[in-house]
Design a protein around this motif. Structure first.
Motif, PDB file in Angstrom:
ATOM      1  N   LEU A   1      -0.401  -2.164   5.682  1.00 27.66           N
ATOM      2  CA  LEU A   1       0.810  -3.173   6.012  1.00 27.66           C
ATOM      3  C   LEU A   1       1.131  -3.873   4.498  1.00 27.66           C
ATOM      4  O   LEU A   1       2.110  -4.154   4.158  1.00 27.66           O
ATOM      5  CB  LEU A   1       0.508  -4.417   7.226  1.00 27.66           C
ATOM      6  N   ASN A   2      -0.294  -4.349   3.895  1.00 28.47           N
ATOM      7  CA  ASN A   2       0.213  -4.776   2.572  1.00 28.47           C
ATOM      8  C   ASN A   2       0.440  -3.875   1.353  1.00 28.47           C
ATOM      9  O   ASN A   2       0.552  -4.334   0.137  1.00 28.47           O
ATOM     10  CB  ASN A   2      -1.021  -5.529   2.077  1.00 28.47           C
ATOM     11  N   ARG A   3       0.576  -2.436   1.667  1.00 26.93           N
ATOM     12  CA  ARG A   3       0.634  -1.547   0.766  1.00 26.93           C
ATOM     13  C   ARG A   3      -0.377  -1.822  -0.518  1.00 26.93           C
ATOM     14  O   ARG A   3      -0.065  -1.587  -1.524  1.00 26.93           O
ATOM     15  CB  ARG A   3       2.300  -1.863   0.022  1.00 26.93           C
TER      16      ARG A   3
ATOM     17  N   GLU B   1       9.078  -4.167   9.547  1.00 28.81           N
ATOM     18  CA  GLU B   1       7.915  -4.561   9.036  1.00 28.81           C
ATOM     19  C   GLU B   1       7.928  -5.498   7.709  1.00 28.81           C
ATOM     20  O   GLU B   1       8.916  -5.065   7.166  1.00 28.81           O
ATOM     21  CB  GLU B   1       6.806  -3.441   8.940  1.00 28.81           C
TER      22      GLU B   1
ATOM     23  N   LEU C   1      10.998  -7.010   3.204  1.00 29.04           N
ATOM     24  CA  LEU C   1      11.298  -7.718   1.692  1.00 29.04           C
ATOM     25  C   LEU C   1      12.094  -6.805   0.788  1.00 29.04           C
ATOM     26  O   LEU C   1      13.035  -7.024   0.054  1.00 29.04           O
ATOM     27  CB  LEU C   1      10.105  -7.973   0.995  1.00 29.04           C
ATOM     28  N   ALA C   2      11.783  -5.538   0.917  1.00 29.48           N
ATOM     29  CA  ALA C   2      12.335  -4.324  -0.067  1.00 29.48           C
ATOM     30  C   ALA C   2      13.776  -4.375   0.408  1.00 29.48           C
ATOM     31  O   ALA C   2      14.489  -4.277  -0.625  1.00 29.48           O
ATOM     32  CB  ALA C   2      11.686  -2.971   0.307  1.00 29.48           C
TER      33      ALA C   2
ATOM     34  N   PRO D   1       8.093   2.433   2.128  1.00 32.63           N
ATOM     35  CA  PRO D   1       8.879   1.582   1.467  1.00 32.63           C
ATOM     36  C   PRO D   1       8.239   0.161   1.101  1.00 32.63           C
ATOM     37  O   PRO D   1       7.330  -0.143   1.960  1.00 32.63           O
ATOM     38  CB  PRO D   1      10.278   1.402   2.105  1.00 32.63           C
ATOM     39  N   GLY D   2       8.550  -0.335   0.074  1.00 36.95           N
ATOM     40  CA  GLY D   2       7.927  -1.518  -0.275  1.00 36.95           C
ATOM     41  C   GLY D   2       6.932  -1.505  -1.297  1.00 36.95           C
ATOM     42  O   GLY D   2       6.624  -0.289  -1.452  1.00 36.95           O
ATOM     43  N   SER D   3       6.769  -2.435  -2.056  1.00 40.82           N
ATOM     44  CA  SER D   3       5.536  -2.193  -3.158  1.00 40.82           C
ATOM     45  C   SER D   3       4.361  -3.278  -2.698  1.00 40.82           C
ATOM     46  O   SER D   3       4.758  -4.349  -1.986  1.00 40.82           O
ATOM     47  CB  SER D   3       6.179  -2.480  -4.353  1.00 40.82           C
ATOM     48  N   PRO D   4       3.238  -3.040  -3.260  1.00 40.32           N
ATOM     49  CA  PRO D   4       2.033  -4.103  -2.912  1.00 40.32           C
ATOM     50  C   PRO D   4       2.515  -5.364  -3.426  1.00 40.32           C
ATOM     51  O   PRO D   4       1.790  -6.494  -3.003  1.00 40.32           O
ATOM     52  CB  PRO D   4       1.033  -3.574  -3.640  1.00 40.32           C
ATOM     53  N   PHE D   5       3.446  -5.813  -4.518  1.00 41.25           N
ATOM     54  CA  PHE D   5       3.534  -6.869  -5.198  1.00 41.25           C
ATOM     55  C   PHE D   5       4.727  -7.540  -4.856  1.00 41.25           C
ATOM     56  O   PHE D   5       4.885  -8.632  -4.982  1.00 41.25           O
ATOM     57  CB  PHE D   5       3.684  -6.582  -6.831  1.00 41.25           C
ATOM     58  N   GLN D   6       5.614  -6.989  -3.645  1.00 42.49           N
ATOM     59  CA  GLN D   6       6.671  -7.718  -3.235  1.00 42.49           C
ATOM     60  C   GLN D   6       6.391  -8.903  -2.296  1.00 42.49           C
ATOM     61  O   GLN D   6       5.478  -8.740  -1.365  1.00 42.49           O
ATOM     62  CB  GLN D   6       7.302  -6.877  -2.234  1.00 42.49           C
TER      63      GLN D   6
ATOM     64  N   LYS E   1       7.002  -5.762   4.703  1.00 44.86           N
ATOM     65  CA  LYS E   1       7.092  -5.185   3.127  1.00 44.86           C
ATOM     66  C   LYS E   1       8.503  -4.424   3.430  1.00 44.86           C
ATOM     67  O   LYS E   1       9.004  -4.497   2.220  1.00 44.86           O
ATOM     68  CB  LYS E   1       5.963  -4.226   2.830  1.00 44.86           C
TER      69      LYS E   1
END
Lengths: 305, 545
Positions: free
Chosen positions: A266-268, B425, B430-431, A31-36, B427
């Motif tokens: 971790l940073n995607r 974690e 944040l998501a 989950p999550g995106s590199p730009f978040q 990211k």
């Protein structure tokens, strides 16, 4: 033999493709995106970024685009470090990680093999006890303990070496020891086991019976057989050490690529993750191939076919 | 006849007689040492070395977001205004003066005469217009484009509703005159002009080299320094720019910004004298804060930053304002700052830190466990009975974990309710936070400029940083009114009224403490570094004796 080598080399590209595809898909699953970031991104900006880096295309297309770049030696831009490409980062960090890795490898072998050899031939003696104890200790204490400990003693109290950063040979000493010590312990244990086993072989009796010098028995015959496990361990070990260590690089602030290998996921930072995985996998595969080939030379009993 | 002597296995030859062990060990060690010393650039000593924090993601003014990025790039670029080195208020930068007309809606900037890029080309008004338009062009994908929304039509242009860049309120009158039309009178606009998103970049160089313009030397810079080298996870080295208009007051010739993210590593580098300044308290191990505050080289100061909790007001149990109030009023902030943060932080009962540009925050909800228990009972959970468990989301960092455990303990004790820690974690955190997939969540905000608006406009309905689901028409209206008001006293009162709604009626958030900064440098030797509310320390003013 030639046939065998060719076969192994031809197997490399498909393996790399499978590995890179898995890395690519796994990092996209997270989950999550590199730009978040902590501050929100407006939908326009996010869309523009996805457009710019082609992240709005179907996954397969993205993968094929990426791989077509890889074939031309271009791993694409880093999604986190927007002024740099992955190639820039590898070009800056890899030589540093290679240097540190080679040093640690030399230390691991240079200490591990002699200690293992000695503890085996002096089995039961004081040298064996102390040597094995030291090896066990080295294996048990992880780098994130050894590193700060060495730093405290030699950098902060005695001021013999710098606490971190990179630049002169002095900067390499403490990181090399922290990185290599664990593997030195491991190599010495492997070497000891191998040597003990070799010494009990019937051919040792034969060698003694025909009157060979003890030195020749140990070095020419026993050693060559005993070192095989160490050699097969050396391939993955070297690959591991050469791409850098996250722990040691972050403790000593070394500008290698080990830190990026961990942080990129971790940073995607999708492109960087896959790029570094390909780099690591290629090294591992090539070194393993070399190890397998070296068996042939070290142990005539092994036939590569 | 061969002579032979029987040897027992217990009596082997010395290991160093093994030829290839000898060869391997010495050869590799020597070879590598040679490699290590030969291939590496030998850094000469810099005049000033600063531990700057994590590796900057970029040095491109339009793209950067992080503090380490901004601080390093501040050496390279300058805006129409710049921040005074000590007070951090706007003073003339590349513009020597400006006229403000039409009730604060139009600014006409006059650039200094003869200002040049470090590569010799003159800096013109067109470079400013080009750079600002670049920052709000959708395809540039600048995270901070909203800093230019105060300019007329900039928001519409950025969102693609307006295609013609000439309709954005930026006009080049001549090479040295730049006219900016704003949407509303914006009292902090001169401060914004010193902000990184508004720094000019060299158009021809950016056009020629695209994303890699900062890696293509020589990089034209407009500030006090030029970019000498940039090695990731090592350092950014800058060298004095002789063409900078104020070059005579720039005292350090070569400055290194070390990119170190690990606090103990950074602290050790400082302690062994390899760096002169640590200007980020995150680079000092938390356990040492208390001790370091007492040292002569430890400098404590407040800055505009707040640690707080966001509630998701759309989902039970926090859709009931009484519950949010009860949770807020049952927290002993003093205990948190004394036991955990330990840096001399001040307990926070309001969102905007005191001292923000003459603004006086309203009174927040007090610490009152009895009232909190009463509210819980009123909401139907006497002594916490029947209260559903909830999760507290935070990113995996030691201090946040410690705060979470403390909160858990206080809520259990005071209200009898159970909170589950939900450590994620970065990211993922944040998501989940932006998708409102949480019940309560750790949060923090640091002001971009010295004005209450940088804190309060984020909780307007639908704002990207709102992340609570909270919405109040009255609040939105007050913020809009405040930003259209020229009279500064009246404006601040409107902000105060709005904040009162946010923290006492809406209670979408629960403030915990105001951050304090901690800098480390020897005041006997390092000069020109001062502490201020927005935590800015321009390198051009700092030197070592």
């Amino acid at each position: 033999m030639k046939h065998y080598i060719l076969q192994r080399i031809l197997l490399l590209p498909p393996l790399i493709v499978v590995i890179s595809l898995m890395a690519f898909l796994l990092v996209r699953l997270a989950p999550g995106s590199p730009f978040q970031k902590e501050r929100s991104l407006s939908p326009q900006v996010e869309e523009a970024l996805n457009e710019k880096y082609g992240l709005n295309k179907p996954l397969l297309v993205q993968y094929l685009n990426f791989m077509s770049g890889v074939v031309q030696g271009d791993f694409g831009p880093s999604l986190k470090y927007r002024s740099h490409t992955v190639n820039d980062i590898i070009r800056q960090g890899l030589p540093v990680s290679l240097t540190l890795g080679l040093l640690a490898f030399a230390l691991a072998q240079g200490i591990g093999i002699p200690v293992g050899f000695l503890t085996a031939v002096r089995k039961g003696g004081a040298a064996d006890y102390w040597g094995s104890f030291a090896a066990l200790l080295a294996v048990c204490i992880p780098a994130f303990v050894v590193g700060p400990l060495l730093m405290m003693i030699f950098a902060i109290h005695l001021r013999w070496f710098p606490t971190g950063l990179w630049g002169t040979p002095w900067h390499a000493v403490l990181p090399t020891v922290s990185l290599g010590l664990y593997f030195a312990g491991k190599v010495s244990r492997l070497m000891r086991e191998g040597m003990l086993e070799a010494l009990t072989m019937p051919c040792m009796v034969t060698a003694r019976a025909k009157g060979l010098r003890e030195r020749d028995i140990l070095l020419k015959h026993a050693f060559r057989m005993a070192v095989l496990p160490v050699v097969s361990y050396s391939g993955p070990l070297l690959a591991d050490l050469l791409v850098g260590s996250f722990v040691v690089e972050s403790i000593f602030q070394i500008p290698g690529i080990g830190v990026f290998l961990v942080n990129s996921s971790l940073n995607r930072d999708y492109t960087m993750v896959v790029g570094l995985v390909i780099l690591y996998a290629s090294m591992l595969l090539v070194l393993n191939l070399l190890v397998d080939l070296s068996y042939h030379w070290l142990d005539p009993r092994v036939k590569n076919d | 006849m061969k002579r032979w002597k029987h040897k027992t296995p217990g009596n082997p030859p010395g290991v160093f007689c093994i030829p290839w062990v000898q060869g391997l060990a010495t050869g590799l060690v020597l070879g590598c040492l040679g490699l290590g010393s030969g291939c590496r650039p030998q850094w000469t000593e810099a005049d000033l070395t600063i531990l700057n924090g994590a590796e900057p993601e970029t040095l491109d003014p339009a793209l950067m977001t992080g503090q380490p990025d901004g601080r390093a790039a501040n050496a390279l670029f300058e805006g129409l205004t710049r921040l005074h080195y000590a007070k951090a208020v706007a003073e003339p930068g590349l513009a020597e003066s400006w006229d403000i007309t039409e009730e604060g809606r139009v600014y006409t900037f006059h650039l200094r005469e003869g200002i040049r890029w470090s590569t010799g080309e003159p800096i013109t008004a067109e470079h400013f217009r080009w750079s600002w338009i670049r920052a709000i062009r959708p395809e540039t994908a600048s995270d901070y484009a909203a800093q230019l929304y105060f300019v007329k039509n900039a928001e519409a242009f950025h969102q693609g509703q307006l295609q013609d860049e000439n309709e954005v309120g930026l006009t080049v009158l001549d090479d040295r005159t730049f006219r900016v039309e704003l949407e509303n009178p914006t009292p902090f606009f001169l401060d914004l002009c010193a902000f990184r998103t508004l720094w000019p970049v060299p158009p021809w160089h950016v056009e020629a080299h695209g994303d890699r313009w900062l890696l293509t030397p020589p990089v034209p810079t407009s500030g006090a320094y030029t970019l000498d080298s940039w090695r990731l996870n090592d350092r950014i080295r800058v060298r004095k720019n002789p063409l900078y208009w104020d070059a005579e007051n720039v005292r350090s010739k070569v400055v290194d910004f070390l990119s170190v993210a690990h606090p103990s590593t950074a602290f050790n580098i400082y302690e062994t004298g390899k760096a002169d300044i640590i200007w980020d308290s995150n680079l000092i191990p938390n356990q040492l804060h208390e001790e370091i505050r007492k040292r002569p080289d430890g400098h404590v100061y407040t800055y505009l930053g707040t640690y707080f909790i966001r509630f998701n007001v759309l989902e039970p149990p926090f859709n009931d304002v009484r519950v949010r109030k009860a949770l807020t009023m049952s927290l002993d902030r003093q205990r948190i700052v004394d036991r955990i943060s330990k840096g001399g932080e001040k307990p926070a009962f309001t969102f905007t830190p005191p001292g923000t540009a003459g603004y006086v925050p309203p009174e927040g909800l007090p610490y009152d466990p009895d009232e909190a228990r009463r509210l819980m009972a009123e909401a139907g959970y006497p002594e916490g009975k029947g209260f559903p468990g909830f999760k507290y989301l935070f990113n995996a960092t030691k201090i946040h974990e410690q705060v979470a455990v403390e909160l858990q303990d206080m809520w259990k004790q005071e209200l009898g309710i159970t909170m589950e820690v939900d450590q994620k974690e970065w990211k993922v955190y944040l998501a989940e936070q932006s998708a409102l997939q949480f019940q309560a969540s750790r949060s923090a905000w640091v002001g971009d400029y010295n004005d209450p608006n940088t804190f309060l406009d984020m909780f307007m309905t639908g704002g990207g940083n709102n992340r609570t689901g909270w919405s109040s028409e009255r609040y939105d209206e007050l913020i809009r009114q405040a930003n259209a008001t020229l009279d500064s006293a009246k404006r601040l009162l409107l902000f105060q009224e709005a904040e009162k709604i946010l923290i006492t009626e809406g209670v979408a958030i629960c403030p915990i403490y105001f951050y304090v900064g901690l800098n480390l440098f020897d005041p006997e030797h390092v000069r020109g570094i001062e502490q201020n509310l927005i935590d800015e320390h321009p390198v051009r003013a700092i030197w070592k004796e």
